[in-house]
Design an enzyme around this catalytic site. Structure first.
Site, PDB file in Angstrom:
ATOM      1  N   ARG A   1     -15.678 -14.094  14.215  1.00 10.15           N
ATOM      2  CA  ARG A   1     -17.145 -13.364  14.373  1.00 10.15           C
ATOM      3  C   ARG A   1     -16.940 -11.774  14.062  1.00 10.15           C
ATOM      4  NH1 ARG A   1     -19.846 -10.932  19.319  1.00 10.15           N
ATOM      5  NH2 ARG A   1     -21.858 -10.373  18.485  1.00 10.15           N
TER       6      ARG A   1
ATOM      7  N   TYR B   1     -19.053 -11.600  30.510  1.00  8.48           N
ATOM      8  CA  TYR B   1     -17.607 -10.935  31.236  1.00  8.48           C
ATOM      9  C   TYR B   1     -17.630 -10.907  32.439  1.00  8.48           C
ATOM     10  CZ  TYR B   1     -16.771  -8.984  26.466  1.00  8.48           C
ATOM     11  OH  TYR B   1     -16.654  -8.743  25.262  1.00  8.48           O
TER      12      TYR B   1
ATOM     13  N   ASN C   1     -22.974 -13.246  25.413  1.00  5.51           N
ATOM     14  CA  ASN C   1     -21.550 -12.352  25.736  1.00  5.51           C
ATOM     15  C   ASN C   1     -21.365 -12.348  27.361  1.00  5.51           C
ATOM     16  OD1 ASN C   1     -21.077 -12.156  22.854  1.00  5.51           O
ATOM     17  ND2 ASN C   1     -21.602  -9.870  22.955  1.00  5.51           N
TER      18      ASN C   1
ATOM     19  N   GLU D   1     -26.148  -7.900  21.370  1.00 10.96           N
ATOM     20  CA  GLU D   1     -26.691  -7.039  22.661  1.00 10.96           C
ATOM     21  C   GLU D   1     -27.545  -5.989  22.697  1.00 10.96           C
ATOM     22  OE1 GLU D   1     -22.762  -5.799  24.321  1.00 10.96           O
ATOM     23  OE2 GLU D   1     -22.285  -7.725  24.800  1.00 10.96           O
TER      24      GLU D   1
ATOM     25  N   GLU E   1     -18.712 -13.722  22.909  1.00 11.20           N
ATOM     26  CA  GLU E   1     -17.544 -12.685  23.524  1.00 11.20           C
ATOM     27  C   GLU E   1     -17.392 -13.178  24.835  1.00 11.20           C
ATOM     28  OE1 GLU E   1     -18.491  -8.558  23.339  1.00 11.20           O
ATOM     29  OE2 GLU E   1     -19.224  -8.566  21.331  1.00 11.20           O
TER      30      GLU E   1
ATOM     31  N   HIS F   1     -23.928  -4.530  14.854  1.00 12.53           N
ATOM     32  CA  HIS F   1     -22.992  -4.266  16.276  1.00 12.53           C
ATOM     33  C   HIS F   1     -23.074  -2.791  16.446  1.00 12.53           C
ATOM     34  CE1 HIS F   1     -20.045  -6.542  18.918  1.00 12.53           C
ATOM     35  NE2 HIS F   1     -20.228  -5.266  19.268  1.00 12.53           N
TER      36      HIS F   1
END
Ligand code: FCB
Length: 443
Positions: free
Chosen positions: A74, A291, A289, A163, A348, A118
């Site tokens: 990606r 985290y 994504n 995002e 991600e 992005h």
């Protein structure tokens, strides 16, 4: 076997974070160029001017991916590299670069997953109001159609945005990212146009690349109240509305969550919330994504009356983000149940740590190995519960320009020496390689 045979095993990167060659071969200035060249914006005073020099070293980086056994990559397109002024005349050298990259990937059996935005908006468009300008919807749609027309014969997976929450609120409300504004109304206006531009771009991508899979990547966090107290629970619900539901509801339901609309009403004065129905186009997949978990306590501060707390004693990465793999499983199950995406990719997931120096040709990063192990286990658990998870992309292939943090926060599976541009595998890269090959052997 815990993962499907055709699972996408990849890594993710972003153009401004790795490419360098900031103004080379006709590339236009982007907002991160302007922002990082403004004193006081980046923790170590750095810029993305050179970054990982991936623009010149992409062959070596693709070879690294092939050595790790990856079948997916990606990456994002730098909008001003292909359209230096954002609209209008095309830069052939920019298009050629992405052509070569895609061909190099396919020659190594690696499927390209292209992210169109992005965060590196052409500065020329920012000068016209950027995402606050309603015309940004058409600017982006035209750019998306251009790229799908050029690469759609070979690229079968497209991600419109990366995002939107970060773009809107870290960039325009918290002022930490480009363009560095602190204005809640601007942030909601940006979010609205980014989401509408997604809705406008998807059919154009499908038109140009009829057999392509198209989706969007959202930053989603697993939110929990710090206590069982009603006030904390409500605060956590608001934080979830602010970061997660605003975007999930827009994309999947074509509306904004009513509790949040009521809460932030004054900041919506420049948009028509009902128009967001145009953002809810059918998608082939959702990119997530993930985290960390965010723990929330009730607070006095408007507009969300919620604050993040980081209790001592929990495991944190060098970013100060809690390591909480159970949140990934829970989030996947929740999103699947509440929004019903056809397919999900983890686009991600990864961790920054203060790695030791290269020693004997390797970087020992046991904490990152552990992070990946736990989060891959969480993916397997979600799959076992029925979540249609189709792939996983580690963030990131190589250490890179971590936005406002500069180069000091290292997320790579592969270490980069910024003096020499030498790439050295970390232990986590070998772990990931072996994990993937064990999954394949089991299949
Ligand atoms: C995400 C970004 C990505 C990277 C990671 C650490 O929010 O999409 O570019 O910076 O965080």
């Amino acid at each position: 076997m815990r993962f499907p045979r055709d699972f996408a095993w990849g890594v993710a990167t972003a153009s401004y974070q790795i490419e360098g060659a900031a103004l080379e071969d006709g590339r236009g200035e982007c907002i991160w160029h302007r922002f990082s060249h403004t004193p006081g914006t980046i923790a170590d005073g750095s810029t993305g001017d050179v970054a990982c020099d991936h623009y010149h070293r992409y062959r070596q980086d693709v070879a690294l991916m092939a050595d790790l056994g990856l079948n997916a990559y990606r990456f994002s397109i730098s909008w001003p590299r292909v359209l230096p002024a954002g609209t209008g005349s095309v830069n052939p050298a920019g298009l050629d670069f992405y052509d070569r990259l895609v061909d190099e990937l396919l020659a190594h059996g690696i499927q390209p997953f292209v992210t169109l935005y992005h965060w590196d908006l052409p500065q020329a468009l920012q000068d016209r109001g950027g995402w606050e300008n309603p015309d940004s919807v058409a600017w982006f749609a035209d750019y998306a159609a251009l790229m799908a027309g050029r690469l759609g014969d070979r690229v079968k997976h497209w991600i419109t945005h990366n995002e939107p929450w970060v773009v809107s609120f870290i960039g325009n409300y918290l002022g930490i990212h480009a363009p560095g504004k602190r204005d809640l109304t601007a942030a909601y206006t940006v979010a609205h146009h980014v989401l509408l531009s997604h809705g406008a771009a998807v059919p154009l991508i499908r038109q140009a690349a009829p057999d392509a899979q198209v989706g969007i990547t959202l930053y989603l966090c697993h939110v929990e109240p710090i206590s069982d107290a009603e006030a904390d629970r409500q605060a956590a619900r608001r934080h979830d509305g602010y970061v997660n539901r605003w975007f999930l509801d827009a994309v999947f339901k074509g509306s904004y969550p009513q509790d949040m609309v009521t809460l932030v009403e004054p900041a919506l004065q420049r948009i028509d919330p009902a128009a967001i129905r145009a953002a809810a186009v059918p998608l082939d997949f959702l990119g997530i994504n993930y985290y960390t978990r965010i723990l929330i306590a009730a607070a006095e501060t408007a507009p969300f009356f919620a604050q993040e707390v980081r209790p001592a004693g929990l495991p944190y990465t060098a970013m100060g983000w809690e390591v909480y793999p159970e949140g990934l499983r829970a989030l996947l199950v929740r999103v699947w149940r509440e929004y019903g995406p056809r397919a999900i990719y983890i686009t991600e997931n990864g961790a920054a740590y203060d790695d030791p120096d290269v020693a004997e040709g390797i970087v020992e990063d046991p904490q990152r190995v552990r992070y990946y192990q736990l989060h891959l286990d969480a993916c397997a658990a979600a799959l076992a519960e029925g979540v249609p998870l189709r792939g996983y992309f580690a963030w990131s292939l190589i250490d890179n320009f971590e936005w406002a943090e500069g180069y000091r926060k290292r997320f790579g599976l592969v270490h980069v020496n910024y003096q020499t541009q030498a790439r050295t595998l970390k232990r986590s890269a070998l772990f990931y390689r072996d994990f993937i090959s064990a999954q394949r052997a089991a299949g």
